[in-house]
Design a protein around this motif. Sequence first.
Motif, mmCIF file in Angstrom:
data_model
loop_
_atom_site.group_PDB
_atom_site.id
_atom_site.type_symbol
_atom_site.label_atom_id
_atom_site.label_comp_id
_atom_site.label_asym_id
_atom_site.label_seq_id
_atom_site.Cartn_x
_atom_site.Cartn_y
_atom_site.Cartn_z
ATOM 1 N N ALA A 40 0.852 -1.191 0.000
ATOM 2 C CA ALA A 40 0.000 0.000 0.000
ATOM 3 C C ALA A 40 0.886 1.238 0.000
ATOM 4 C CB ALA A 40 -0.915 -0.001 1.215
ATOM 5 N N LEU A 41 0.346 2.314 -0.514
ATOM 6 C CA LEU A 41 1.012 3.614 -0.479
ATOM 7 C C LEU A 41 0.191 4.552 0.383
ATOM 8 C CD1 LEU A 41 1.897 3.986 -4.263
ATOM 9 C CD2 LEU A 41 3.472 3.427 -2.394
ATOM 10 N N LEU A 42 0.854 5.546 0.951
ATOM 11 C CA LEU A 42 0.187 6.485 1.837
ATOM 12 C C LEU A 42 0.097 7.850 1.162
ATOM 13 C CD1 LEU A 42 -0.990 6.469 4.713
ATOM 14 C CD2 LEU A 42 1.188 7.415 5.503
ATOM 15 N N TYR A 43 -1.113 8.417 1.187
ATOM 16 C CA TYR A 43 -1.355 9.732 0.609
ATOM 17 C C TYR A 43 -1.865 10.672 1.685
ATOM 18 C CZ TYR A 43 -0.909 7.832 -4.087
ATOM 19 O OH TYR A 43 -0.421 7.239 -5.221
ATOM 20 N N ASP A 44 -1.483 11.941 1.556
ATOM 21 C CA ASP A 44 -1.943 12.966 2.482
ATOM 22 C C ASP A 44 -3.367 13.354 2.133
ATOM 23 O OD1 ASP A 44 -1.525 14.563 4.681
ATOM 24 O OD2 ASP A 44 -0.656 16.215 3.544
ATOM 25 N N PRO A 46 -7.009 15.698 3.790
ATOM 26 C CA PRO A 46 -7.317 16.976 4.442
ATOM 27 C C PRO A 46 -7.255 16.844 5.977
ATOM 28 C CG PRO A 46 -9.334 15.912 3.717
ATOM 29 C CD PRO A 46 -8.197 15.043 3.264
ATOM 30 N N GLY A 47 -6.035 16.732 6.505
ATOM 31 C CA GLY A 47 -5.854 16.609 7.948
ATOM 32 C C GLY A 47 -5.700 15.181 8.422
ATOM 33 N N TYR A 48 -5.729 14.247 7.512
ATOM 34 C CA TYR A 48 -5.557 12.831 7.838
ATOM 35 C C TYR A 48 -5.109 12.111 6.570
ATOM 36 C CZ TYR A 48 -10.329 13.194 6.048
ATOM 37 O OH TYR A 48 -11.429 13.519 5.297
ATOM 38 N N PRO A 49 -4.470 10.941 6.733
ATOM 39 C CA PRO A 49 -3.952 10.236 5.558
ATOM 40 C C PRO A 49 -4.907 9.169 5.024
ATOM 41 C CG PRO A 49 -3.057 9.242 7.512
ATOM 42 C CD PRO A 49 -3.949 10.378 7.979
ATOM 43 N N TYR A 50 -4.577 8.677 3.849
ATOM 44 C CA TYR A 50 -5.273 7.549 3.229
ATOM 45 C C TYR A 50 -4.242 6.510 2.805
ATOM 46 C CZ TYR A 50 -9.540 10.324 2.402
ATOM 47 O OH TYR A 50 -10.671 11.076 2.537
ATOM 48 N N ALA A 51 -4.455 5.252 3.165
ATOM 49 C CA ALA A 51 -3.670 4.147 2.619
ATOM 50 C C ALA A 51 -4.381 3.691 1.345
ATOM 51 C CB ALA A 51 -3.582 3.002 3.612
ATOM 52 N N VAL A 52 -3.620 3.544 0.279
ATOM 53 C CA VAL A 52 -4.158 3.110 -1.007
ATOM 54 C C VAL A 52 -3.514 1.775 -1.353
ATOM 55 C CG1 VAL A 52 -4.338 3.640 -3.464
ATOM 56 C CG2 VAL A 52 -4.611 5.466 -1.763
ATOM 57 N N GLU A 53 -4.349 0.762 -1.512
ATOM 58 C CA GLU A 53 -3.861 -0.588 -1.809
ATOM 59 C C GLU A 53 -3.542 -0.762 -3.281
ATOM 60 O OE1 GLU A 53 -5.505 -3.870 0.954
ATOM 61 O OE2 GLU A 53 -7.223 -2.869 0.028
ATOM 62 N N GLY A 54 -2.810 -1.838 -3.575
ATOM 63 C CA GLY A 54 -2.602 -2.241 -4.948
ATOM 64 C C GLY A 54 -1.310 -1.783 -5.557
ATOM 65 N N ALA A 55 -0.453 -1.195 -4.781
ATOM 66 C CA ALA A 55 0.836 -0.756 -5.300
ATOM 67 C C ALA A 55 1.905 -1.181 -4.310
ATOM 68 C CB ALA A 55 0.829 0.761 -5.462
ATOM 69 N N GLY A 56 3.132 -1.174 -4.758
ATOM 70 C CA GLY A 56 4.226 -1.452 -3.837
ATOM 71 C C GLY A 56 4.254 -0.401 -2.750
ATOM 72 N N GLY A 57 5.077 -0.597 -1.804
ATOM 73 C CA GLY A 57 5.202 0.391 -0.750
ATOM 74 C C GLY A 57 4.836 -0.179 0.593
ATOM 75 N N GLU A 58 4.914 0.684 1.576
ATOM 76 C CA GLU A 58 4.710 0.270 2.948
ATOM 77 C C GLU A 58 4.142 1.444 3.732
ATOM 78 O OE1 GLU A 58 7.650 -2.626 4.914
ATOM 79 O OE2 GLU A 58 8.375 -0.627 5.437
ATOM 80 N N VAL A 59 3.193 1.151 4.599
ATOM 81 C CA VAL A 59 2.585 2.168 5.450
ATOM 82 C C VAL A 59 2.947 1.835 6.893
ATOM 83 C CG1 VAL A 59 0.405 3.159 6.254
ATOM 84 C CG2 VAL A 59 0.688 2.559 3.835
ATOM 85 N N MET A 60 3.473 2.820 7.602
ATOM 86 C CA MET A 60 3.862 2.643 8.993
ATOM 87 C C MET A 60 2.706 3.082 9.902
ATOM 88 S SD MET A 60 6.723 1.511 8.180
ATOM 89 C CE MET A 60 7.387 1.172 9.783
ATOM 90 N N GLY A 61 2.542 2.356 11.019
ATOM 91 C CA GLY A 61 1.479 2.714 11.946
ATOM 92 C C GLY A 61 1.574 1.906 13.219
ATOM 93 N N GLU A 62 0.429 1.711 13.848
ATOM 94 C CA GLU A 62 0.340 0.994 15.112
ATOM 95 C C GLU A 62 -0.708 -0.099 14.997
ATOM 96 O OE1 GLU A 62 2.241 1.888 17.881
ATOM 97 O OE2 GLU A 62 3.153 3.401 16.583
#
Length: 140
Positions: A40-44, A46-62
Motif C-alpha cells: 500500500a502507499l500512503l497519501y496525504d 485533508p488533515g488525515y492520511p489515506y492508505a491506497v492498496e494495490g501498489a508497492g510500498g509500505e505504510v507505517m502505523g500501530e
Amino acid sequence: MTPASLPFFVYGTLRPGEANHDLFLRGRISSDEPGRLTGALLYDGPGYPYAVEGAGGEVMGELVTPRTDAYAELLAILDELEEYTPGDPRNLYERVAREVTRTADGRAVRAWVYVAAPPVAARLRTRGRLIESGDWLSGR
C-alpha cells in the motif's frame, strides 16, 4: 481469532500522540505496538492520511488491540469516525482485513485496516500527494 475480533492497524490521527488516539482509544485498548502494512502507499488527505492498496510500498502505523469488553463499542466508534458503512458507495474508507507485520518481531498479524475507498483511491493515484516515507507522522 474471528474477523469480528481482529485488532486494528491505525496509521494517522489514531496513532499515539495524535488528536484522536486519546479521544477514541484511551480506556478501550489493551495494547498498541508499531507495525507496517505492505502493498500500500500512503497519501496525504485533508488533515488525515489515506492508505491506497494495490501498489508497492509500505505504510507505517500501530497495531491496536481493543479490550475484549470494549470491542463492539470501539468497532462502531471507528466505523463512524472513518465514515464507513458496509456497502455504502459514499464511503471515504473501506474496512478490510489485511496482514500487518509487527515491527518488534516481524510476525504477521491479521488486522482491520481502513483503506481508501475505490473512488477516493483513484483520485489520489492521479492527483494526490504521496507520502514517500509511508509514515504520516514524519511526512507532515
